[in-house]
Each structure stands twice: as structure tokens, then as C-alpha cells.
Motif scaffolding. Structure first.
Motif, PDB file in Angstrom:
ATOM      1  N   VAL A   1      -2.204  12.006  29.304  1.00 55.35           N
ATOM      2  CA  VAL A   1      -3.320  12.293  28.404  1.00 55.35           C
ATOM      3  C   VAL A   1      -3.688  13.772  28.445  1.00 55.35           C
ATOM      4  N   GLU A   2      -4.397  14.203  27.425  1.00 56.28           N
ATOM      5  CA  GLU A   2      -4.850  15.591  27.270  1.00 56.28           C
ATOM      6  C   GLU A   2      -6.301  15.563  26.777  1.00 56.28           C
ATOM      7  N   PRO A   3      -7.239  15.007  27.575  1.00 55.44           N
ATOM      8  CA  PRO A   3      -8.607  14.791  27.072  1.00 55.44           C
ATOM      9  C   PRO A   3      -9.386  16.064  26.798  1.00 55.44           C
ATOM     10  N   GLU A   4      -9.085  17.144  27.487  1.00 55.05           N
ATOM     11  CA  GLU A   4      -9.835  18.375  27.287  1.00 55.05           C
ATOM     12  C   GLU A   4      -9.449  19.074  25.993  1.00 55.05           C
ATOM     13  N   LEU A   5      -8.240  18.779  25.504  1.00 55.21           N
ATOM     14  CA  LEU A   5      -7.716  19.498  24.349  1.00 55.21           C
ATOM     15  C   LEU A   5      -7.660  18.656  23.084  1.00 55.21           C
ATOM     16  N   HIS A   6      -7.440  17.350  23.236  1.00 59.22           N
ATOM     17  CA  HIS A   6      -7.051  16.528  22.086  1.00 59.22           C
ATOM     18  C   HIS A   6      -8.037  15.402  21.789  1.00 59.22           C
ATOM     19  N   ASP A   7      -8.441  15.277  20.520  1.00 58.29           N
ATOM     20  CA  ASP A   7      -9.420  14.271  20.093  1.00 58.29           C
ATOM     21  C   ASP A   7      -9.016  12.848  20.440  1.00 58.29           C
ATOM     22  N   CYS A   8      -7.747  12.495  20.269  1.00 60.18           N
ATOM     23  CA  CYS A   8      -7.305  11.110  20.428  1.00 60.18           C
ATOM     24  C   CYS A   8      -7.364  10.631  21.867  1.00 60.18           C
ATOM     25  N   HIS A   9      -7.501  11.557  22.826  1.00 52.35           N
ATOM     26  CA  HIS A   9      -7.506  11.177  24.240  1.00 52.35           C
ATOM     27  C   HIS A   9      -8.893  11.284  24.864  1.00 52.35           C
ATOM     28  N   LYS A  10      -9.904  11.455  24.042  1.00 49.87           N
ATOM     29  CA  LYS A  10     -11.265  11.538  24.551  1.00 49.87           C
ATOM     30  C   LYS A  10     -11.893  10.146  24.631  1.00 49.87           C
ATOM     31  N   PRO A  11     -12.817   9.922  25.566  1.00 52.42           N
ATOM     32  CA  PRO A  11     -13.473   8.613  25.658  1.00 52.42           C
ATOM     33  C   PRO A  11     -14.111   8.224  24.329  1.00 52.42           C
ATOM     34  N   GLY A  12     -13.899   6.993  23.927  1.00 49.75           N
ATOM     35  CA  GLY A  12     -14.471   6.492  22.677  1.00 49.75           C
ATOM     36  C   GLY A  12     -13.664   6.814  21.439  1.00 49.75           C
ATOM     37  N   ALA A  13     -12.538   7.507  21.589  1.00 52.67           N
ATOM     38  CA  ALA A  13     -11.724   7.875  20.429  1.00 52.67           C
ATOM     39  C   ALA A  13     -11.123   6.635  19.771  1.00 52.67           C
ATOM     40  N   ILE A  14     -11.063   6.671  18.457  1.00 49.44           N
ATOM     41  CA  ILE A  14     -10.408   5.613  17.659  1.00 49.44           C
ATOM     42  C   ILE A  14      -9.498   6.316  16.658  1.00 49.44           C
ATOM     43  N   ARG A  15      -8.217   5.995  16.725  1.00 47.77           N
ATOM     44  CA  ARG A  15      -7.275   6.622  15.781  1.00 47.77           C
ATOM     45  C   ARG A  15      -7.204   5.822  14.498  1.00 47.77           C
ATOM     46  N   ALA A  16      -7.230   6.517  13.380  1.00 46.13           N
ATOM     47  CA  ALA A  16      -7.108   5.877  12.073  1.00 46.13           C
ATOM     48  C   ALA A  16      -5.856   6.362  11.393  1.00 46.13           C
ATOM     49  N   VAL A  17      -5.170   5.431  10.718  1.00 47.45           N
ATOM     50  CA  VAL A  17      -4.023   5.757   9.876  1.00 47.45           C
ATOM     51  C   VAL A  17      -4.392   5.364   8.460  1.00 47.45           C
ATOM     52  N   LEU A  18      -4.317   6.319   7.532  1.00 42.71           N
ATOM     53  CA  LEU A  18      -4.714   6.075   6.154  1.00 42.71           C
ATOM     54  C   LEU A  18      -3.597   6.498   5.207  1.00 42.71           C
ATOM     55  N   LEU A  19      -3.537   5.822   4.060  1.00 43.07           N
ATOM     56  CA  LEU A  19      -2.548   6.145   3.032  1.00 43.07           C
ATOM     57  C   LEU A  19      -3.254   6.428   1.719  1.00 43.07           C
ATOM     58  N   ARG A  20      -2.628   7.325   0.933  1.00 42.26           N
ATOM     59  CA  ARG A  20      -3.150   7.606  -0.408  1.00 42.26           C
ATOM     60  C   ARG A  20      -1.981   7.935  -1.340  1.00 42.26           C
TER      61      ARG A  20
ATOM     62  N   VAL B   1       0.840  -1.197   0.000  1.00 39.17           N
ATOM     63  CA  VAL B   1       0.000   0.000   0.000  1.00 39.17           C
ATOM     64  C   VAL B   1       0.878   1.251   0.000  1.00 39.17           C
ATOM     65  N   GLY B   2       1.948   1.219   0.790  1.00 42.44           N
ATOM     66  CA  GLY B   2       2.861   2.352   0.813  1.00 42.44           C
ATOM     67  C   GLY B   2       3.539   2.603  -0.519  1.00 42.44           C
ATOM     68  N   GLN B   3       3.858   1.522  -1.235  1.00 45.17           N
ATOM     69  CA  GLN B   3       4.486   1.644  -2.546  1.00 45.17           C
ATOM     70  C   GLN B   3       3.561   2.296  -3.561  1.00 45.17           C
ATOM     71  N   HIS B   4       2.269   2.179  -3.358  1.00 54.23           N
ATOM     72  CA  HIS B   4       1.287   2.761  -4.270  1.00 54.23           C
ATOM     73  C   HIS B   4       0.675   4.041  -3.703  1.00 54.23           C
ATOM     74  N   SER B   5       1.329   4.636  -2.708  1.00 54.71           N
ATOM     75  CA  SER B   5       0.814   5.847  -2.062  1.00 54.71           C
ATOM     76  C   SER B   5       1.933   6.869  -1.916  1.00 54.71           C
ATOM     77  N   ASN B   6       1.559   8.109  -1.684  1.00 50.18           N
ATOM     78  CA  ASN B   6       2.559   9.127  -1.363  1.00 50.18           C
ATOM     79  C   ASN B   6       2.124  10.058  -0.242  1.00 50.18           C
ATOM     80  N   GLU B   7       0.975   9.777   0.390  1.00 48.62           N
ATOM     81  CA  GLU B   7       0.506  10.600   1.492  1.00 48.62           C
ATOM     82  C   GLU B   7       0.063   9.720   2.656  1.00 48.62           C
ATOM     83  N   MET B   8       0.186  10.243   3.875  1.00 49.11           N
ATOM     84  CA  MET B   8      -0.294   9.560   5.079  1.00 49.11           C
ATOM     85  C   MET B   8      -1.112  10.539   5.908  1.00 49.11           C
TER      86      MET B   8
END
Length: 381
Positions: free
Chosen positions: A362-381, A251-258
């Protein structure tokens, strides 16, 4: 469950980044996989958020029906047949059943022939054995031009416009306007491995993004992206999902953005060459380096074309502070400003591991990734 541990701090070390090269495989014996796909009918188009329950295009739920999986709609029919090469199934007829015109193959073009290359006519050539010009949809596979043939217009079944896609961008380029959802493709590259479902975000920043990891704050994968840790590979809608490294390489070989995000406005946008950053120093928490981000947003602050010192190893790599983290206190380890978000002023809590879902602080008041129920996604294009 990963317990967020006491902070361990590194003091030295910059990492190198691996470069990747491209490859493309042919599959003249393409077989329609018995896997969930995105069909063209009855689908619901999702938003650009790849982390929270997008309706997949044409599936009956995740392949494993695990909890935390994204929702879905209609069923993939394993009785659907396709025609490859010279084979005819379920009444679908290839070009070989058409009788060639008289004189076809003599090298002399006549009005009832589209072409005639004489002895070079073949069902794998530009001019077929019936003196027809080869084209996608004729039931034949032209060598080095077509890679599969399934005689349908479904872009999600692993064969789109006679091409077997490796990444979502290759689907979108050949079928503009298709919605986000599950698409069957060949992300692990050459070899006999089966086609697998992949989640495609077709709206984020123009679409064509292939999701390679999905990691929840409540139960993070907590490993560096360069580690070969396959999680629910056949179920990309699962809240815990990661492609195996071989698939991620292709997938990385066919992508140039993350792109990295956690379902809100916070995000990181960089070059895909950084995907395996840190792999030259795998067994150490002293594993961080400069990453050039095209765009980095935290709350209402947006930075463009900015270098940020990024930590690559996570809690399960040796109780490291957090996999793919940005900590203001660590910026000086890369000889960068310790206040990147607000010039001369700390913006985050001391030692907070922004963008890591396995943080020690953690920084739950400021940052999306540290809020309850957060799911981090990593995508390539």
C-alpha cells in the motif's frame, strides 16, 4: 474481508483486449418498474465525486438499505401508472379515444387532419388512425421511432422522451441538466429482464457516466473486471457493488470512455475498450498489459496520452497483487519506463499497487485508493 497478501510477481505476458459491438432493444410493452428512481422534484445535485455518499435524486435510500449505502430523499410511488400502446390507465387517455375526422383514412388531406396516409394510417405509424402526426407523449408507440411511452416527464423512470436508456449518457442527451443520482434503465440489453436502478454521475467531466463497480479498500471485491462477479446489482449506492458481466457488456457497447477514481484527485481516464482487458488469460497472475490512458493523475502529477503497464487480476483471482493496478516495478514487463511518474526517479514505494483497492503493498501517504475509507469507482461513458 480480503487480507492483503505477500507479493507474487509475474515475469512475462501481455494481454489482449476485447472489442465490443452495439445493440439496442425495443420495448413496446414498457412497464413502469417498482424500483427507486430519480424524480425531478426535491432533488439535490451531487458533485462530480461518484464514490462518496452523493444524494440520489428522488429515492428513499438504497433498495436493500445496506450499510455503506449512499443517502437518498423522496419515495418512488409504485401506484404511478403509465399508458403503453392502446392501453388506458388511471384516467390517462391515449390518442385512440379521439374520434377521427370525417374522411380520415381516405388518403385525402383535409384542413382538420394533420396527415392522412390512407390505409397506412395506424397507431404504430407516422400518421395515426385519427389522422394525427405521431409524437412522443400521445400515448402511442411509433414503430422504430419510439421505444416506450409513459406519459410523464420524469427522466429517471426508465423511459425518457419515449426512449428506454441503457446508459446514463443516453439520459443526459435527452434531458440536459438532470442531476446525479439513481436512474432506472435497461443495462442488460435485449430480453425480458426487468429494468434496474443505476447510479449516474451527471457532473464529472460533463456528466453522463454510468457506474459499473464500487469497491471499498476495507472490503474490496478483489476480482478482475472481466470476471462475471455480480455484487449488490439492485443497489448501486452500496459501498460494494458490481454489475453482472452481461450488463457491463451492454454498457460498454454504448460507451467509449472509462474512468477510475477513489474520491480524490487520483484518477485514470482511458477508452472503454479496455474494460475487459486480460480476459484472454483469466486464471493467471501473469496478466498485465499496456493501457493507453488519455489522462492519469497521481497526487500532483498528471500524465496525458501515456501508456502504462497495468495489472488486471486481483487477490481473489489467485492471490494476485491487485485488480487494475499500476506498479512502477512492473512497467518494464511491458517494455515501458520503470519511472513513468517522474522521469528517471521512482515516485512510489517499491512494488506498491497504485489504483488497486486489494493491493499487496500500500501507499497510503501518497495515493487516494489506499487511504482509510477509500472506495474505488469504475464508471463508463
Amino acid at each position: 474481508m480480503v487480507t492483503h497478501a505477500v507479493r507474487w510477481r509475474a515475469s512475462t505476458g501481455i494481454v489482449a483486449v476485447a472489442a465490443l459491438t452495439g445493440c439496442l432493444d425495443r420495448n413496446p410493452e414498457f412497464e413502469e418498474p417498482q424500483l427507486p428512481t430519480a424524480s425531478g422534484s426535491g432533488s439535490t445535485t451531487t458533485t462530480g465525486d461518484p464514490t462518496v455518499d452523493p444524494t440520489s435524486q428522488g429515492t428513499t435510500g438504497s433498495p436493500t438499505a445496506a450499510s455503506g449505502s449512499e443517502s437518498a430523499t423522496t419515495a418512488f410511488d409504485p401506484t404511478d401508472k403509465l399508458t403503453t400502446g392502446m392501453t388506458t390507465t388511471d384516467g390517462l387517455t391515449t390518442g385512440m379515444t379521439t374520434m377521427p375526422p370525417a374522411g380520415c383514412g381516405d388518403g385525402v388531406l383535409t384542413p382538420d387532419e394533420e396527415c392522412d396516409d390512407g390505409p397506412l394510417n395506424a397507431d404504430t405509424a407516422a400518421c395515426t388512425s385519427t389522422c394525427k402526426l405521431a409524437k412522443c407523449g400521445d400515448g402511442l408507440i411509433q414503430t422504430d421511432v419510439e421505444y416506450c411511452e409513459d406519459l410523464n416527464d420524469d427522466p429517471a423512470d426508465g423511459c425518457v422522451k419515449c426512449f428506454e436508456p441503457h446508459v446514463c449518457k443516453e439520459v443526459l442527451d435527452r434531458a440536459p441538466g438532470v442531476p446525479s443520482g439513481l436512474y432506472v434503465m435497461d443495462p442488460d440489453g435485449p430480453g425480458p429482464g426487468p429494468l434496474v436502478p443505476v447510479y449516474c454521475d451527471m457532473t464529472l467531466k460533463g456528466g453522463g457516466w454510468t457506474r459499473v463497480e464500487r469497491s471499498p479498500f476495507a472490503d474490496p471485491i478483489a476480482r478482475a473486471l472481466f470476471e462475471d462477479v455480480e455484487v449488490n446489482y439492485a443497489d448501486p449506492t452500496n459501498s460494494r457493488y458490481r454489475m453482472g458481466k452481461a450488463a457491463m457488456v451492454v454498457v460498454g457497447q454504448h460507451s467509449n470512455e472509462m474512468w477510475i477514481e477513489c474520491g480524490g484527485v487520483d484518477h485514470l481516464w482511458t477508452d472503454s475498450e479496455f474494460l475487459f482487458a486480460g480476459e484472454d488469460n483469466p486464471n493467471s497472475c501473469v496478466n498485465y498489459g499496456k493501457v493507453l490512458y488519455k489522462e492519469a493523475q497521481l497526487s500532483d502529477i498528471v500524465l496525458t496520452d501515456v501508456e502504462l503497464c497495468t495489472g488486471f487480476t486481483g487477490f481473489l483471482d489467485g492471490e494476485c497483487p491487485g485488480a487494475w493496478r499500476i506498479d512502477e516495478q512492473e512497467q518494464e514487463l511491458c517494455a515501458l519506463s520503470s519511472t513513468p511518474w517522474m522521469d528517471g526517479q521512482m515516485f512510489t514505494t517499491l512494488y506498491s499497487d497504485i489504483f488497486a483497492v486489494d493491493p499487496s503493498v500500500v501507499e497510503p501517504e501518497l495515493h487516494d485508493c489506499h487511504k482509510p475509507g477509500a472506495i474505488r469507482a469504475v464508471l463508463l461513458r
